[in-house]
Design a protein around this motif. Structure first.
Motif, PDB file in Angstrom:
ATOM      1  N   GLY A 124       0.807  -1.215   0.000  1.00 43.51           N
ATOM      2  CA  GLY A 124       0.000   0.000   0.000  1.00 43.51           C
ATOM      3  C   GLY A 124       0.843   1.268   0.000  1.00 43.51           C
ATOM      4  N   SER A 125       2.160   1.125  -0.028  1.00 45.75           N
ATOM      5  CA  SER A 125       3.075   2.275  -0.030  1.00 45.75           C
ATOM      6  C   SER A 125       3.165   2.901  -1.416  1.00 45.75           C
ATOM      7  N   GLY A 126       3.912   4.000  -1.512  1.00 43.59           N
ATOM      8  CA  GLY A 126       4.137   4.641  -2.800  1.00 43.59           C
ATOM      9  C   GLY A 126       4.850   3.728  -3.778  1.00 43.59           C
ATOM     10  N   PHE A 127       5.851   2.993  -3.300  1.00 44.07           N
ATOM     11  CA  PHE A 127       6.535   2.055  -4.193  1.00 44.07           C
ATOM     12  C   PHE A 127       5.571   0.972  -4.663  1.00 44.07           C
ATOM     13  N   TRP A 128       4.814   0.437  -3.724  1.00 43.64           N
ATOM     14  CA  TRP A 128       3.850  -0.625  -4.039  1.00 43.64           C
ATOM     15  C   TRP A 128       2.855  -0.140  -5.098  1.00 43.64           C
ATOM     16  N   LEU A 129       2.308   1.070  -4.898  1.00 48.31           N
ATOM     17  CA  LEU A 129       1.360   1.631  -5.868  1.00 48.31           C
ATOM     18  C   LEU A 129       2.013   1.795  -7.235  1.00 48.31           C
ATOM     19  N   GLY A 130       3.223   2.358  -7.253  1.00 46.29           N
ATOM     20  CA  GLY A 130       3.909   2.598  -8.515  1.00 46.29           C
ATOM     21  C   GLY A 130       4.200   1.299  -9.254  1.00 46.29           C
ATOM     22  N   ARG A 131       4.584   0.277  -8.499  1.00 48.33           N
ATOM     23  CA  ARG A 131       4.868  -1.020  -9.113  1.00 48.33           C
ATOM     24  C   ARG A 131       3.593  -1.657  -9.657  1.00 48.33           C
ATOM     25  N   GLN A 132       2.490  -1.527  -8.931  1.00 43.23           N
ATOM     26  CA  GLN A 132       1.219  -2.084  -9.407  1.00 43.23           C
ATOM     27  C   GLN A 132       0.779  -1.384 -10.695  1.00 43.23           C
ATOM     28  N   VAL A 133       1.017  -0.086 -10.774  1.00 39.18           N
ATOM     29  CA  VAL A 133       0.686   0.659 -11.996  1.00 39.18           C
ATOM     30  C   VAL A 133       1.498   0.110 -13.168  1.00 39.18           C
ATOM     31  N   GLN A 192       9.901  -1.749 -25.068  1.00 43.12           N
ATOM     32  CA  GLN A 192      10.539  -0.510 -24.622  1.00 43.12           C
ATOM     33  C   GLN A 192      10.264  -0.243 -23.149  1.00 43.12           C
ATOM     34  N   LEU A 193       9.031  -0.559 -22.713  1.00 47.38           N
ATOM     35  CA  LEU A 193       8.682  -0.404 -21.294  1.00 47.38           C
ATOM     36  C   LEU A 193       9.611  -1.255 -20.440  1.00 47.38           C
ATOM     37  N   ILE A 194       9.797  -2.520 -20.851  1.00 50.35           N
ATOM     38  CA  ILE A 194      10.660  -3.434 -20.110  1.00 50.35           C
ATOM     39  C   ILE A 194      12.074  -2.853 -20.023  1.00 50.35           C
ATOM     40  N   ARG A 195      12.595  -2.406 -21.178  1.00 55.06           N
ATOM     41  CA  ARG A 195      13.966  -1.901 -21.176  1.00 55.06           C
ATOM     42  C   ARG A 195      14.102  -0.680 -20.266  1.00 55.06           C
ATOM     43  N   LYS A 196      13.172   0.244 -20.348  1.00 53.11           N
ATOM     44  CA  LYS A 196      13.268   1.475 -19.554  1.00 53.11           C
ATOM     45  C   LYS A 196      13.171   1.187 -18.055  1.00 53.11           C
ATOM     46  N   GLU A 251      12.656   3.433  -8.364  1.00 47.55           N
ATOM     47  CA  GLU A 251      12.152   4.454  -9.295  1.00 47.55           C
ATOM     48  C   GLU A 251      10.691   4.223  -9.691  1.00 47.55           C
ATOM     49  N   LEU A 252      10.199   2.994  -9.522  1.00 51.16           N
ATOM     50  CA  LEU A 252       8.810   2.707  -9.865  1.00 51.16           C
ATOM     51  C   LEU A 252       7.834   3.555  -9.047  1.00 51.16           C
ATOM     52  N   SER A 253       8.297   4.059  -7.898  1.00 46.10           N
ATOM     53  CA  SER A 253       7.451   4.919  -7.055  1.00 46.10           C
ATOM     54  C   SER A 253       6.893   6.108  -7.829  1.00 46.10           C
ATOM     55  N   ARG A 254       7.629   6.548  -8.848  1.00 44.70           N
ATOM     56  CA  ARG A 254       7.189   7.743  -9.590  1.00 44.70           C
ATOM     57  C   ARG A 254       5.834   7.561 -10.251  1.00 44.70           C
ATOM     58  N   LEU A 286      10.443  -7.412 -11.832  1.00 46.86           N
ATOM     59  CA  LEU A 286       9.789  -6.222 -11.279  1.00 46.86           C
ATOM     60  C   LEU A 286       8.413  -5.996 -11.891  1.00 46.86           C
ATOM     61  N   LEU A 287       8.299  -6.305 -13.183  1.00 45.15           N
ATOM     62  CA  LEU A 287       7.080  -5.988 -13.927  1.00 45.15           C
ATOM     63  C   LEU A 287       6.115  -7.159 -14.026  1.00 45.15           C
ATOM     64  N   GLY A 288       6.618  -8.384 -13.870  1.00 48.49           N
ATOM     65  CA  GLY A 288       5.728  -9.518 -14.067  1.00 48.49           C
ATOM     66  C   GLY A 288       6.420 -10.823 -13.733  1.00 48.49           C
TER      67      GLY A 288
END
Lengths: 345, 345
Positions: free
Chosen positions: A168-177, A221-225, A233-236, B163-165
């Protein structure tokens, strides 16, 4: 410990305080910024200063000490001050560090008095309440729940970091997104408005006709970035979930965050009728998650929102030196601190 | 591409093959080990060799090339060989690498013929089938699904990394185990038999009376040990989930892995009646997850289990050079390869 505090308090009679009003330094050392306040035993805040991240685990010991000292100097106005005590509030992992190194550094600055380190959870709680029993739920980059009993941490849940929990943290939310977007791009998950936001943020154009080795080029490209950057950084991407609140995928992520945070809070068994403090950007900004968590609690104690732990560190340093912090002292800390902060803007 | 292959095949008549029987090299370059097989156009495997990890992304370019060359030398028996072609099967992320560097390195060894790189997903599929249409689901450290159409990757789902899946993969399982234990220790999650196994693995003793700053000491030690290692190390806990199969928490993790893997496979829309290949340790060892995934598929095509992609790389190198791989050639590859591998034990 409660009896010791009571004993200390007896030494600080009103008359005694008037004659030798003691001064204190309280520091809230966070991962990205540090706040220090200089105050007297009445709760009157006399100086305030900030600096960069003061967490020795994430920043390294010397840079963290520099931040602590930098914020303190600003709070003290540059002069050498007679201090009855200094308190540093830090994340749990820092509490096993060699505290004498902090003390030595403060002494070389001409600062007197003892230095104690306390949990940032206690400081966050006391930013919202002067009572010695209650609960706190903090969801910033990490997520943790705590029950405070007799002015000490009685139970802590989660706060286990980005790999093990912090649900439920910022990192968790960013990773779920990011995961939801990756899944939407290959059909494992439902289409979502988050895709456009995440891809735009990363400068990726979605062209459904462009595939390489059976995979959409945009997903590749998403995977690479994502893997070019550090995991944290996923928190963003966390704020994006609130930008498309009508999107079912985004709503589901918010609901699961609220479920997790409510579970974390309930695991520490918060006392009925006791103060409940919410902190951290996920709970204090916008209010969507805070409302969703509150709706999951059986008791409907309205949570008190706090933005950092500096007021609580001030409350704590007084309490630890036997000063009774009542409603008047608490209000004086909050008001004089707010005035000092306003001056800085 | 199918028409081109058909055109090539016309050049390799049985009589032509008998006169100038061509030789090939097929390499299955994995993250932790590399397998190479030397074979002729009839599918007869003549030499086999292994080496360490051959993935340039995870291992670095030069060490990966060393592994490829090392395994190849063993397969070729050390001598210089006239090769009609070499095929290297590698994970998707490697496919955009400068392939001429592979070719140059093979030429300096005296190896002739062209070098092509293909996806490890195709190689895994062809380890289980010689048909040109079908699907594969691989769950090792990562997890990915693919549909193969006309001998090419038509659709790929997941395989998006830790990280993504990679949902339902070994890393995913191991992380869920560690998370379940962290949650059980502070009351966010149900008690589980996994706790004892994970703590024993890490050399941590659970004493419910020992708390520091409101947190169980065992949980504090778990947090410290997990973050001392790299994230991918969590994979080591994956097998524990099968060791306590009656445990409701472990069962739930297995069910969720099967849900995720079935979702990944269904996202590539596997064709009815076409071969379905399962690979990777999560699906091939024990059978619990494979059975749970199969139970979620509407079609009940029994999956073909494969242990690596080296037989498939051999199938691919022949197909890419216009050799028709039928049931007889496929059986010859499997049997002669198995015999070479048995020799090595």
């Amino acid at each position: 410990m409660k009896t010791i505090i009571t004993a200390d308090v007896s030494q600080v009679t009103p008359r005694h305080r008037m004659v030798t009003m003691q001064n204190f330094l309280a520091i809230d050392a966070g991962g990205t910024s540090t706040r220090a306040v200089f105050l007297d035993a009445s709760g009157q805040c006399l100086g305030y200063g900030t600096a960069g991240g003061g967490n020795p685990v994430s920043r390294g010991f010397e840079p963290a000490l520099d931040a602590l000292v930098g914020a303190s100097k600003k709070a003290l106005g540059g002069g050498v001050q007679l201090l009855a005590g200094t308190l540093v509030a830090m994340a749990g992992a820092s509490l096993e560090l060699p505290t004498h190194l902090f003390r030595e550094r403060f002494i070389t600055l001409g600062l007197t008095g003892n230095v104690v380190i306390e949990s940032d959870l206690l400081a966050a709680f006391y930013s919202g309440s002067y009572q010695d029993n209650g609960s706190a739920l903090i969801a910033g980059t990490g997520a943790v729940g705590a029950r405070i009993s007799a002015s000490r941490l009685a139970a802590v849940a989660d706060g286990t970091g980005w790999l093990l929990g912090d649900e439920g943290s910022g990192f968790w939310l960013g990773r779920q997104v990011a995961r939801a977007v990756a899944a939407a791009l290959d059909g494992r998950g439902a289409p979502t408005a988050l895709t456009e936001l995440v891809l735009a943020d990363l400068g990726i154009t979605l062209d459904p006709s462009q595939r390489t080795q059976g995979r959409l080029r945009a997903q590749q490209q998403l995977i690479r970035k994502v893997y070019e950057s550090s995991a944290i950084e996923l928190s963003r991407f966390a704020p994006l979930v609130f930008a498309v609140a009508q999107d079912p995928v985004a709503t589901d992520i918010i609901e699961r965050a609220a479920d997790a945070l409510a579970r974390t809070l309930l695991a520490v068994a918060p006392g009925a009728g006791e103060p409940l403090v919410f902190g951290g950007s996920v709970l204090t900004k916008g209010g969507t998650v805070a409302a969703a968590v509150a709706a999951r609690l059986l008791e409907s104690t309205p949570p008190i929102l706090v933005h950092d732990g500096v007021a609580g560190a001030a409350v704590l340093v007084l309490k630890r030196h036997g000063v009774v912090v009542d409603a008047a002292v608490f209000a004086r800390i909050q008001e004089s601190l707010a005035a000092l902060r306003d001056e800085r803007i």
